[in-house]
Design a protein around this motif. Structure first.
Motif, short mmCIF file in Angstrom:
data_model
loop_
_atom_site.label_atom_id
_atom_site.label_comp_id
_atom_site.label_asym_id
_atom_site.label_seq_id
_atom_site.Cartn_x
_atom_site.Cartn_y
_atom_site.Cartn_z
N ALA A 113 -26.68 -56.96 91.92
CA ALA A 113 -26.10 -58.52 92.27
C ALA A 113 -25.18 -58.60 90.98
O ALA A 113 -25.32 -58.18 89.97
N TRP A 114 -24.37 -59.84 91.18
CA TRP A 114 -23.48 -60.19 90.21
C TRP A 114 -24.07 -61.62 89.51
O TRP A 114 -24.53 -62.46 90.11
N LEU A 115 -24.28 -61.54 88.26
CA LEU A 115 -24.68 -62.72 87.45
C LEU A 115 -23.52 -63.48 87.00
O LEU A 115 -22.62 -62.80 86.46
N VAL A 116 -23.78 -64.75 87.47
CA VAL A 116 -22.80 -65.67 86.99
C VAL A 116 -23.24 -66.74 86.01
O VAL A 116 -24.03 -67.22 86.05
N THR A 117 -22.88 -66.71 84.99
CA THR A 117 -23.46 -67.17 83.68
C THR A 117 -22.86 -68.60 83.00
O THR A 117 -23.29 -69.40 82.28
N ARG A 118 -21.30 -68.71 83.35
CA ARG A 118 -20.95 -69.93 82.61
C ARG A 118 -21.10 -71.31 83.56
O ARG A 118 -21.00 -71.03 84.79
N PHE A 119 -21.09 -72.51 82.77
CA PHE A 119 -21.55 -73.59 83.54
C PHE A 119 -20.29 -73.99 84.79
O PHE A 119 -20.77 -74.22 85.85
N ALA A 120 -19.05 -73.64 84.28
CA ALA A 120 -17.99 -74.08 85.47
C ALA A 120 -18.12 -73.00 86.51
O ALA A 120 -18.03 -73.28 87.75
N ALA A 146 -26.07 -71.63 82.41
CA ALA A 146 -25.25 -72.76 82.71
C ALA A 146 -25.78 -74.01 81.74
O ALA A 146 -24.78 -74.41 81.26
N ASN A 147 -27.03 -74.03 81.98
CA ASN A 147 -27.51 -75.33 81.11
C ASN A 147 -27.40 -75.30 79.57
O ASN A 147 -27.69 -76.08 78.79
N ARG A 148 -27.05 -73.94 79.08
CA ARG A 148 -26.87 -73.88 77.53
C ARG A 148 -25.67 -73.40 77.29
O ARG A 148 -25.28 -72.72 76.18
N ASP A 149 -24.83 -73.68 78.08
CA ASP A 149 -23.17 -73.37 77.83
C ASP A 149 -22.44 -74.20 76.78
O ASP A 149 -22.45 -75.51 76.70
N ASP A 150 -22.03 -73.77 75.84
CA ASP A 150 -21.47 -74.58 74.42
C ASP A 150 -20.16 -75.29 74.75
O ASP A 150 -19.63 -75.78 74.25
N GLU A 151 -19.67 -74.82 76.01
CA GLU A 151 -18.35 -75.39 76.50
C GLU A 151 -18.79 -77.07 76.94
O GLU A 151 -17.76 -77.69 77.22
#
Length: 406
Positions: free
Chosen positions: A51-58, A323-328
């Motif tokens: 599977a692909w993991l998607v990690t950035r909030f956006a 996503a909930n720890r994204d510093d962006e």
């Protein structure tokens, strides 16, 4: 090409997922590296699928909002699975897409409006007061998981659906077996799921003979109007019990542990109880939502996410823990701060599949935490945090016990 042919088999060189974690209260540090260097990465699941993991909030929000990433496709034969032998329920509201999902959502959403949920706050408060009296009677040390954090959600959900309170321990047992099963105990999870479905099916038949005005009675009325099938009704009720109990129970226990471990933050909360709603939003952002961090979706066509091409048939997990720890999005995201302005965390999802019970979960946490620390102003752990018992598998990590004294 069939779904089975399109499913992606993992390569032995793909990194295994879920990642090892050093703390059940923090997501894997691997997510930070991924957000910075490889925000969409292919991994090998316990099932042997990829599977692909998607990690950035956006990107996580984009996956949630994009109908080309399908929960329905994830239930089809041959679709990628997180765990071996664990099939998704195609009749569940979380698995429906498009017009079918919109139909189910329209039927159940009126029972979960903010106004209706606020009307339940008094019932939740009464349950909390009763449970805290039992904690006090047990005397220190007391186990908050057994006496409180696991009791409040199951009582609330059973009351909402009209399930007799004397049966709630059976539901807890079934839910625990389904969520905490390991690869060598899948038969126990399947048996628990079948027992839950059988119980609810019998309950539906009994309610049809003796109508009620609780949530199950309302859903049966929709079914009688041919708007809801028997399988959909039972599946929704079962999903509500399992998800409403397990996720809220874990969040409550973890929230208590986080606050007890940060005396400065707890002091702010005790000094000003009006901070409770903001503290709950920060806890929802901060607490990891299970080991996998999200539900499986399957791409129904080729889609580019974060600069990576995901092929039709590939599995995708949009990782809310990351996503909930994204510093962006959040400054110093690994710091727990109840004075932080509430942000658009992904703990209840986003888009069409945003959790229908989100407001009820918020109320349970607000009342449960506010009342706990008001009732026991000197509450503290009765054991070293490193010695607390945890149940861990590929789906969820949860506290087995939380001994406290006051």
């Amino acid at each position: 090409m069939t779904q089975a042919e399109a499913a992606t088999t993992a390569d032995p060189t793909d990194p295994p997922f879920p990642f090892p974690i050093t703390s059940a209260l923090d997501p894997s540090p691997e997510y930070r590296r991924m957000r910075e260097e490889q925000p969409v990465m292919r991994v090998r699941l316990p099932s042997g699928d990829a599977a692909w993991l998607v990690t950035r909030f956006a990107d996580v929000r984009a996956v949630f909002a994009d109908p080309r990433f399908s929960r329905a496709a994830a239930t089809l034969p041959g679709a990628p699975r997180l765990m071996p032998g664990v099939e998704g329920d195609p009749e569940s509201i979380v698995s429906k897409e498009g017009a079918d999902h919109a139909r189910l959502r329209r039927l159940v959403a009126p029972a979960f409006t903010a106004r209706r949920m606020e009307a339940m706050r008094g019932r939740v408060q009464a349950t909390v007061d009763d449970l805290l009296s039992q904690v006090e009677a047990a005397g220190p040390p007391a186990d908050l998981v057994g006496l409180y954090t696991s009791q409040l959600p199951i009582i609330t959900i059973c009351d909402l659906l009209g399930v007799p309170r004397e049966d709630r321990d059976r539901f807890r047992h079934w839910s625990d077996a389904m969520f905490h099963s390991t690869a060598d105990k899948l038969d126990e999870a399947v048996a628990a799921r079948n027992a839950l479905i059988g119980y609810l099916a019998a309950m539906v038949q009994a309610r049809r003979a003796n109508p009620s005005d609780d949530l199950l009675g309302v859903l049966i009325a929709h079914q009688d109007n041919d708007a809801l099938t028997e399988r959909e009704l039972v599946s929704f009720a079962g999903g509500l019990i399992v998800a409403g109990y397990e996720t809220t129970s874990n969040r409550l226990a973890n929230a208590v542990l986080i606050l007890l471990g940060r005396p400065d933050q707890l002091a702010l909360l005790r000094e000003d109880p009006s901070r409770v709603p903001a503290a709950v939003e920060e806890l929802l952002r901060f607490i990891p939502g299970g080991a996998a961090g999200g539900l499986m979706r399957v791409a129904t066509e080729d889609v580019e996410v974060g600069g990576t091409l995901i092929r039709a048939g590939d599995g995708v997990i949009a990782v809310t823990n990351s996503a909930n720890r994204d510093d962006e999005v959040w400054a110093d995201p690994d710091r727990f701060d109840i004075t932080r302005a509430p942000g658009p965390h992904t703990s209840f999802g986003h888009g069409a599949h945003h959790c229908v019970g989100a407001q009820l979960a918020r109320i349970e946490m607000q009342v449960g935490l506010g009342s706990l620390f008001a009732r026991f102003p000197t509450l503290r752990l009765a054991a070293d945090e490193s010695e607390l018992p945890w149940r861990k598998n590929a789906v969820i990590h949860s506290l087995q016990g939380l001994p406290v004294e006051w």
